[in-house]
Design a protein around this motif. Structure first.
Motif, short mmCIF file in Angstrom:
data_model
loop_
_atom_site.label_atom_id
_atom_site.label_comp_id
_atom_site.label_asym_id
_atom_site.label_seq_id
_atom_site.Cartn_x
_atom_site.Cartn_y
_atom_site.Cartn_z
N GLU A 1 0.84 -1.19 0.00
CA GLU A 1 0.00 0.00 0.00
C GLU A 1 0.87 1.24 0.00
O GLU A 1 2.08 1.17 0.24
CB GLU A 1 -0.92 0.00 1.23
CG GLU A 1 -1.87 -1.18 1.26
CD GLU A 1 -2.87 -1.11 2.40
OE1 GLU A 1 -3.34 0.00 2.70
OE2 GLU A 1 -3.15 -2.16 2.99
N ASP A 2 0.26 2.39 -0.26
CA ASP A 2 0.96 3.67 -0.24
C ASP A 2 0.89 4.36 1.12
O ASP A 2 1.63 5.30 1.37
CB ASP A 2 0.37 4.62 -1.30
CG ASP A 2 0.73 4.18 -2.70
OD1 ASP A 2 1.89 3.76 -2.91
OD2 ASP A 2 -0.13 4.25 -3.59
N ARG A 3 -0.02 3.90 1.98
CA ARG A 3 -0.18 4.48 3.31
C ARG A 3 -0.14 3.37 4.35
O ARG A 3 -0.65 2.29 4.14
CB ARG A 3 -1.52 5.21 3.43
CG ARG A 3 -1.62 6.47 2.64
CD ARG A 3 -2.86 7.27 3.07
NE ARG A 3 -2.91 8.54 2.40
CZ ARG A 3 -2.24 9.62 2.79
NH1 ARG A 3 -1.47 9.58 3.84
NH2 ARG A 3 -2.33 10.74 2.11
N VAL A 4 0.42 3.70 5.50
CA VAL A 4 0.46 2.76 6.62
C VAL A 4 -0.94 2.71 7.23
O VAL A 4 -1.46 3.75 7.65
CB VAL A 4 1.50 3.22 7.67
CG1 VAL A 4 1.52 2.27 8.85
CG2 VAL A 4 2.88 3.35 7.03
N THR B 1 -1.17 4.22 11.01
CA THR B 1 -0.84 5.64 11.25
C THR B 1 -1.33 6.57 10.15
O THR B 1 -1.30 7.78 10.33
CB THR B 1 0.68 5.81 11.36
OG1 THR B 1 1.27 5.54 10.07
CG2 THR B 1 1.27 4.91 12.43
N LYS B 2 -1.71 5.99 9.03
CA LYS B 2 -2.12 6.74 7.83
C LYS B 2 -0.97 7.53 7.21
O LYS B 2 -1.18 8.34 6.31
CB LYS B 2 -3.29 7.69 8.12
CG LYS B 2 -4.48 7.04 8.79
CD LYS B 2 -5.06 5.92 7.96
CE LYS B 2 -6.31 5.38 8.62
NZ LYS B 2 -6.41 3.95 8.59
N ALA B 3 0.25 7.31 7.66
CA ALA B 3 1.42 8.00 7.11
C ALA B 3 1.64 7.56 5.66
O ALA B 3 1.52 6.37 5.34
CB ALA B 3 2.66 7.68 7.94
N PRO B 4 1.98 8.51 4.79
CA PRO B 4 2.28 8.14 3.41
C PRO B 4 3.66 7.48 3.36
O PRO B 4 4.68 8.14 3.56
CB PRO B 4 2.26 9.48 2.67
CG PRO B 4 2.55 10.50 3.71
CD PRO B 4 2.05 9.95 5.01
N ASP B 5 3.69 6.19 3.16
CA ASP B 5 4.96 5.45 3.15
C ASP B 5 4.73 4.14 2.42
O ASP B 5 4.30 3.15 3.03
CB ASP B 5 5.43 5.20 4.59
CG ASP B 5 6.88 4.76 4.65
OD1 ASP B 5 7.56 4.71 3.61
OD2 ASP B 5 7.33 4.44 5.77
N PRO B 6 4.98 4.08 1.12
CA PRO B 6 4.74 2.84 0.38
C PRO B 6 5.59 1.69 0.95
O PRO B 6 6.73 1.90 1.37
CB PRO B 6 5.16 3.18 -1.04
CG PRO B 6 5.86 4.48 -0.99
CD PRO B 6 5.57 5.11 0.32
N TYR B 7 5.00 0.52 0.96
CA TYR B 7 5.70 -0.64 1.50
C TYR B 7 5.22 -1.92 0.83
O TYR B 7 4.14 -1.97 0.24
CB TYR B 7 5.48 -0.75 3.02
CG TYR B 7 4.03 -1.01 3.40
CD1 TYR B 7 3.54 -2.31 3.47
CD2 TYR B 7 3.17 0.05 3.67
CE1 TYR B 7 2.21 -2.54 3.81
CE2 TYR B 7 1.85 -0.18 4.01
CZ TYR B 7 1.38 -1.48 4.07
OH TYR B 7 0.07 -1.72 4.40
#
Length: 184
Positions: A38-41, A44-50
């Motif tokens: 996803e593009d958001r955690v 936390t809703k933080a924008p951080d692709p994983y």
């Protein structure tokens, strides 16, 4: 009251999800159960692709990894010896340890051991990201685990007071318990 039913999964970081899947599949026979990206955690809703991968570690146990391409490079706590943090997997017997060590060597992977811990023997090696892995085969003689369980509370209390090695379980490495792989 223990409300836990087990460990759902343990998660670590990796630098390359595909390489990690390939390593664990080829060295330990672990299957890829699923992948989530996803593009958001979610928490936390933080924008951080994983990329989040889940591997079958057997008996309902799951080992997971995150690849985080936008995060700083992985690091280690410089104050914790590198042998402390590790993932230990249970294997059938000492023969499996020896055979696996030979297979790892054929793949160019160095392994330490088997190391005799009195109640189990193990080998140690590292995955491509440097995570220390342990394979352990139980070799405890009858009654030994009960003895260890009985002295554990007293050991914790003494350690808490002194911060010195506690000798209540020293019998594990005494001569009478050497060679437990022959009796197991």
């Amino acid at each position: 009251m223990n409300l836990l039913q087990g460990i759902h999964h343990a998660a670590y970081r990796c630098t390359d999800a595909k390489r990690t899947v390939d390593f664990y599949r080829e060295t330990l026979g672990m299957d890829l159960i699923l992948a989530i990206s996803e593009d958001r955690v979610p928490s936390t809703k933080a924008p951080d692709p994983y990329m989040h991968i889940f591997l079958d570690a057997g008996a309902g146990n799951v080992l997971a990894f995150f690849e985080l391409p936008n995060s700083p490079a992985m690091g280690r706590d410089p104050n914790t010896p590198d042998w402390v943090q590790h993932i230990a997997f249970k294997v059938k017997d000492v023969d499996t340890l020896v055979a696996t060590k030979a297979r790892l060597a054929a793949q160019g992977i160095d392994a330490i051991g088997p190391t005799d811990h009195g109640i189990f023997k193990s080998i140690y090696f590292r995955d491509p990201d440097g995570h220390r892995l342990e394979l352990a085969a139980d070799v405890a003689r009858p009654g030994v685990l009960d003895r260890l369980h009985a002295v554990a509370p007293e050991m914790i209390e003494e350690w808490s007071r002194t911060r010195r090695a506690v000798k209540h379980a020293a019998f594990l490495h005494e001569e009478e318990f050497a060679g437990t792989e022959d009796q197991a």
